[in-house]
Every structure is written in structure tokens, then in C-alpha cells.
Scaffold this active site. Structure first.
Site, PDB file in Angstrom:
ATOM      1  N   ASP A  36      18.957   0.264 -36.373  1.00 12.37           N
ATOM      2  CA  ASP A  36      17.950   1.308 -36.156  1.00 12.37           C
ATOM      3  C   ASP A  36      18.110   2.457 -37.156  1.00 12.37           C
ATOM      4  O   ASP A  36      19.218   2.973 -37.352  1.00 12.37           O
ATOM      5  CB  ASP A  36      18.079   1.847 -34.712  1.00 12.37           C
ATOM      6  CG  ASP A  36      16.817   2.547 -34.245  1.00 12.37           C
ATOM      7  OD1 ASP A  36      16.261   3.350 -35.012  1.00 12.37           O
ATOM      8  OD2 ASP A  36      16.398   2.295 -33.100  1.00 12.37           O
ATOM      9  N   THR A  72      10.756   4.022 -33.341  1.00 11.30           N
ATOM     10  CA  THR A  72      11.509   2.844 -32.899  1.00 11.30           C
ATOM     11  C   THR A  72      10.705   1.786 -32.152  1.00 11.30           C
ATOM     12  O   THR A  72      10.634   0.641 -32.591  1.00 11.30           O
ATOM     13  CB  THR A  72      12.696   3.304 -32.022  1.00 11.30           C
ATOM     14  OG1 THR A  72      13.500   4.163 -32.838  1.00 11.30           O
ATOM     15  CG2 THR A  72      13.524   2.131 -31.543  1.00 11.30           C
ATOM     16  N   ASP A 193      20.653   5.389 -36.550  1.00 12.64           N
ATOM     17  CA  ASP A 193      19.597   6.271 -36.031  1.00 12.64           C
ATOM     18  C   ASP A 193      20.217   7.454 -35.295  1.00 12.64           C
ATOM     19  O   ASP A 193      19.886   8.615 -35.553  1.00 12.64           O
ATOM     20  CB  ASP A 193      18.685   5.482 -35.084  1.00 12.64           C
ATOM     21  CG  ASP A 193      17.540   6.346 -34.566  1.00 12.64           C
ATOM     22  OD1 ASP A 193      16.630   6.651 -35.353  1.00 12.64           O
ATOM     23  OD2 ASP A 193      17.579   6.733 -33.387  1.00 12.64           O
ATOM     24  N   HIS A 346      12.329  10.884 -38.022  1.00  8.69           N
ATOM     25  CA  HIS A 346      11.408   9.893 -38.592  1.00  8.69           C
ATOM     26  C   HIS A 346      10.146   9.957 -37.757  1.00  8.69           C
ATOM     27  O   HIS A 346      10.077  10.701 -36.782  1.00  8.69           O
ATOM     28  CB  HIS A 346      12.058   8.503 -38.550  1.00  8.69           C
ATOM     29  CG  HIS A 346      12.585   8.144 -37.202  1.00  8.69           C
ATOM     30  ND1 HIS A 346      11.835   7.510 -36.243  1.00  8.69           N
ATOM     31  CD2 HIS A 346      13.794   8.390 -36.615  1.00  8.69           C
ATOM     32  CE1 HIS A 346      12.559   7.352 -35.149  1.00  8.69           C
ATOM     33  NE2 HIS A 346      13.760   7.887 -35.332  1.00  8.69           N
TER      34      HIS A 346
HETATM   35  P1  AMP Z   1      13.962   7.036 -31.424  1.00  3.39           P
HETATM   36  O1  AMP Z   1      14.960   7.506 -32.380  1.00  3.39           O
HETATM   37  O2  AMP Z   1      13.556   8.085 -30.448  1.00  3.39           O
HETATM   38  O3  AMP Z   1      12.739   6.438 -32.098  1.00  3.39           O
HETATM   39  O4  AMP Z   1      14.604   5.867 -30.545  1.00  3.39           O
HETATM   40  C1  AMP Z   1      15.898   5.345 -30.734  1.00  3.39           C
HETATM   41  C2  AMP Z   1      16.514   5.038 -29.424  1.00  3.39           C
HETATM   42  O5  AMP Z   1      15.836   3.968 -28.778  1.00  3.39           O
HETATM   43  C3  AMP Z   1      17.931   4.520 -29.492  1.00  3.39           C
HETATM   44  O6  AMP Z   1      18.875   5.547 -29.569  1.00  3.39           O
HETATM   45  C4  AMP Z   1      18.086   3.736 -28.207  1.00  3.39           C
HETATM   46  O7  AMP Z   1      18.721   4.493 -27.211  1.00  3.39           O
HETATM   47  C5  AMP Z   1      16.666   3.466 -27.764  1.00  3.39           C
HETATM   48  N1  AMP Z   1      16.463   2.025 -27.598  1.00  3.39           N
HETATM   49  C6  AMP Z   1      16.555   1.082 -28.542  1.00  3.39           C
HETATM   50  N2  AMP Z   1      16.317  -0.145 -28.044  1.00  3.39           N
HETATM   51  C7  AMP Z   1      16.064   0.030 -26.726  1.00  3.39           C
HETATM   52  C8  AMP Z   1      15.748  -0.853 -25.651  1.00  3.39           C
HETATM   53  N3  AMP Z   1      15.644  -2.174 -25.857  1.00  3.39           N
HETATM   54  N4  AMP Z   1      15.562  -0.313 -24.429  1.00  3.39           N
HETATM   55  C9  AMP Z   1      15.641   1.014 -24.233  1.00  3.39           C
HETATM   56  N5  AMP Z   1      15.947   1.903 -25.211  1.00  3.39           N
HETATM   57  C10 AMP Z   1      16.158   1.427 -26.443  1.00  3.39           C
HETATM   58 ZN    ZN Z   2      14.426   3.662 -34.572  1.00  2.00          ZN
HETATM   59 ZN    ZN Z   3      15.340   7.689 -34.087  1.00  2.00          ZN
END
Ligand code: AMP
Ligand code: ZN
Ligand code: ZN
Length: 411
Positions: A36, A72, A193, A346
């Protein structure tokens, strides 16, 4: 109904042929790994010997262009559906549906599993329908509440699950008896990330995350060697988006600027979706925000630039705000979370290079020592279908011809 022995025999024979067909198609194992927020240029920091190995013996794209918005959930789902977010339906990590008054959030497990939100067909659904076994060690959308829309094997997301345990889980699936063994597996790590948000893309913490993830690739290679599958597994490494530096000094309070009485604000940082209850207020709020437009853009959905493929889904709202790269938008209550506006983020314009991720691939299906330019992430689904020898879903946005040149054999 009386079924003759001959008929039963014939059905058994056909089933046998179908099974033989699947076996004889010789579908290679494929592991799709997501790091990520791993920006396209992180592998040029001299910290990634395993990526360097893949570059030499497999395929490297200059970058993987995210779909808009570079966030994400929308992008992980674009990767496994071949559709732009507005078409697969997951247009943000947090979504408000005015039709049902429901809110989707990645922190709300019930909604994350609610199949209602996911309008696209994911690769594991396509594969499962065609008899190919799949598994997921985490991937957004893999935990849906409908059995037939999930991979055959899946793990419920747990942010702190041990990193080696995830690899062991994948290896255990590959050790299953052949008839139960998945041909396609996903694997996910958040580290670049999380550290990128907290400390920014140029921080020592992000460099440590890059090294750690690279070393995990080494562990995976060794474990595949131990089970004699190293040469028969395709490994594709992608990221959902990149990361760019932000600062709390580049923050704008859209709630204040809009002076809106009936607005609901969803998302913050790079994008914001505004729902306005009193439709008579839409034009006035739009005009106010337009007048003050600086370091952000305000759009009515129909005005969102065509290149984003993001202008008609009803989840976008009445007005949409996009921050200039490096800037953040928020509401009054976000004043208490100013730490969120330092570090990295992002979600910005997906043409901005800092929002691009990585694409690496190695294994029996891929060319060796082959480099290509930027690839769009919607093309990965048709690529996976080709590798898994399954018929892709129709009416998707990605095209096999935009990516098939990285494969060893083109039919
Ligand atoms: P963001 O940076 O807000 O776009 O999202 C990143 C976060 O998505 C990560 O830190 C994870 O905690 C969360 N995430 C990733 N995959 C999953 C999943 N399969 N279910 C729930 N949360 C997730
Ligand atoms: Zn992401
Ligand atoms: Zn993120």
C-alpha cells in the site's frame, strides 16, 4: 424423474472431462502482492535488492497509474475488477449513499462486507465461476457477505497481523492437495502507506518500510524454493497509489468557506464529497466556493475533467472538492486532528507522478529483463484473466492489449 444409468454415466464423464481440462490447461500459480502506498520511485533509493532481482529477471513498468481518486479501496478494487471506481462503485474509502442514507467506511466491518457497495465483478468471482480456485490473504472487497463473491479461501482483515504469518498462510495454501490448491492468491501489506502518512515519503521511517517490504519478498522467494514452487509461481507486485508530502500550513477549511446550512461533508485531505440537503442551496454554495477557489477545485459532478472518469456516480455528491497536490481540505472539527495534515497523503490528481505506484512481475508467464512505460491499473484484471485462462467479464474499462506485451506468450 427417472434418470437412466447412461445419463448419470454421461454426466460423470463430462465432469471428468471438465476436471481434466482444467488440469491440462496448466494454469500457473499467481500471487498478487500489494504494498500500500509504495510510490513508483521508491525502488530507486538503493534499498531494494529483491526488486532489483525482479527487474533483471522479470518485468518492470516505469509506474502503475492509479485510477482516480488515488485512494486505497477504490484502487485495490480497480485492480481486481478492471473498472474505474465510478463504475465498480467504490469511489472512496468513506461513502455516503443518499438513496439509502447508509455510510460505508473501511473501519465499519459490516459495511465493508456488504455486497451492496461492490458493483464490479472481482477476479476471484470470475475465476470461481470458471472452476479456478483462489485465495486472499487480505484485499479490499475479499470479505463480502456473499459466499460466491469471495475467494474460496480468505482471511478477515487484521491490521496488525504478523507479516511473516501472512507469508506462511500463503505457503500453506500452496501446500494443499493439488485439487484444493489455489491458483491465484492475493497478499497485502500497509506499511509504506502507514509510515508515509505519518512521516512523509522522504522520511527515514519510509525508507525502513521500503527495506522491510523488500526483505519480505526475499522471504517469500525462499519459502517458495523450499516447497519447490519457486519457478512455477508468477509474482506480481503492485501498489494502489503513491504518496506526496503535505503540511498543516497548507490546509483549507471547506466547511467555513462554504457557509452552508444543509451540507454534509464526507472525506477530507485530497478529496471531499459534499451532499447538500436543500437543493436550492447547491448553486449558492458552489458559487461561494468557486469565488474562493485557491489550492483546490470545486466541481459539480458533470464538470469533473473527463480524464478522471469520475463524473456520474450518485455517491460523488452534489459538489466535489479536489485539493491541489500537497494541500488538504477539511471541516471545522478537523482542526483537532491537525497531526493528520502533516506528513504524507494521496488521493490527488492521478496524473501527478507522486500518485503513481509500482508494477513488477516475475515468473513463468512473464518476459525476462523487460521494461515498459506506465501501465494503468485497470489493465491488471484482463491480464490476470489471461494468465488464469478464464474469460473476463465484459464491459470493463481495462484492455488486455494495453498490457499483454509483458507476457512471454501472446496468443
Ligand atoms: P488510506 O490510506 O486511508 O487510503 O487506507 C489505508 C488503510 O486501509 C490501511 O492502513 C489499512 O488499515 C486499511 N485497509 C487495507 N486493506 C483493508 C481491508 N481489506 N479491510 C479493511 N481495511 C483495510
Ligand atoms: Zn492505499
Ligand atoms: Zn493511505
Amino acid at each position: 424423474m427417472k434418470v437412466s444409468f447412461n445419463k448419470v454415466g454421461f454426466i460423470i464423464f463430462l465432469t471428468f472431462l471438465a476436471v481434466i481440462n482444467l488440469y491440462s490447461q496448466n494454469i500457473p500459480y499467481t500471487i498478487l502482492i500489494s504494498f500500500d502506498g509504495f510510490r513508483w520511485d521508491y525502488t530507486s533509493r538503493g534499498l531494494t535488492p529483491n526488486f532489483d532481482y525482479i527487474e533483471k529477471h522479470g518485468v518492470k513498468a516505469l509506474s502503475l497509474k492509479s485510477s482516480f481518486p488515488s485512494i486505497t479501496f477504490p484502487n485495490h478494487i480497480s485492480i481486481v475488477t478492471g473498472m474505474y471506481p465510478q463504475n465498480h462503485g467504490v469511489i472512496a474509502n468513506t461513502m455516503y449513499d443518499p438513496a439509502t442514507d447508509k455510510i460505508y467506511s473501511l473501519y465499519d466491518t459490516a459495511e465493508v462486507r456488504n455486497a451492496y457497495w461492490y458493483k464490479g465483478e472481482m477476479i476471484w468471482e470470475t475465476a470461481r465461476r470458471q472452476g479456478v480456485i483462489t485465495a486472499s490473504y487480505f484485499w479490499p472487497g475479499s470479505e463480502m457477505n456473499l459466499n460466491y463473491r469471495r475467494p474460496n479461501y480468505y482471511e478477515k482483515y487484521e491490521h496488525n497481523r504478523d507479516y511473516l504469518e501472512r507469508i506462511n498462510g500463503v505457503i500453506n495454501w500452496l501446500k494443499l492437495p493439488y485439487s484444493e490448491r489455489p491458483k491465484f492468491i492475493t497478499l497485502y501489506y500497509d506499511l509504506t502507506d502507514s509510515e508515509g502518512h505519518r512521516y512523509g515519503p522522504d522520511s527515514p521511517q519510509v525508507n525502513a518500510a521500503i527495506s522491510k517490504l523488500d526483505s519480505l519478498l526475499g522471504v517469500l522467494f525462499n519459502k517458495l524454493e523450499e516447497i519447490n514452487l519457486r519457478d512455477s509461481v508468477n509474482i506480481i507486485i503492485v501498489s494502489d497509489h503513491g504518496m506526496t508530502e503535505i503540511s498543516k500550513d497548507r490546509y483549507l477549511n471547506i466547511e467555513e468557506l462554504s457557509s452552508c446550512n444543509s451540507c454534509k461533508f464526507f472525506n477530507r485531505g485530497a478529496i471531499m464529497n459534499i451532499f447538500i440537503k436543500d437543493k436550492n442551496e447547491v448553486d449558492a454554495v458552489y458559487n461561494r466556493l468557486k469565488l474562493k477557489e485557491s489550492h483546490y477545485k470545486v466541481y459539480k459532478p458533470s464538470e469533473i475533467p473527463a480524464e478522471y472518469h469520475f463524473n456520474y456516480n450518485h455517491l460523488i455528491g452534489d459538489l466535489f472538492i479536489l485539493s491541489e497536490p500537497g494541500w488538504s481540505v477539511g471541516t471545522t472539527k478537523d482542526k483537532d486532528r491537525m497531526h493528520d495534515y502533516n506528513g504524507g497523503n494521496h488521493g490527488f490528481d492521478n496524473s501527478f507522478m507522486d500518485m503513481h505506484g509500482i508494477f513488477y512481475a516475475i515468473g513463468p508467464s512473464f518476459k525476462e529483463n523487460y521494461k515498459t512505460g506506465t501501465i494503468e491499473n485497470i489493465n491488471i484484471y484482463p491480464l490476470l484473466c489471461k494468465i488464469l485462462k478464464i474469460v473476463p467479464k465484459q464491459n470493463i474499462d481495462g484492455k488486455l492489449e494495453n498490457i499483454s506485451f509483458i507476457l512471454k506468450e501472446r496468443e
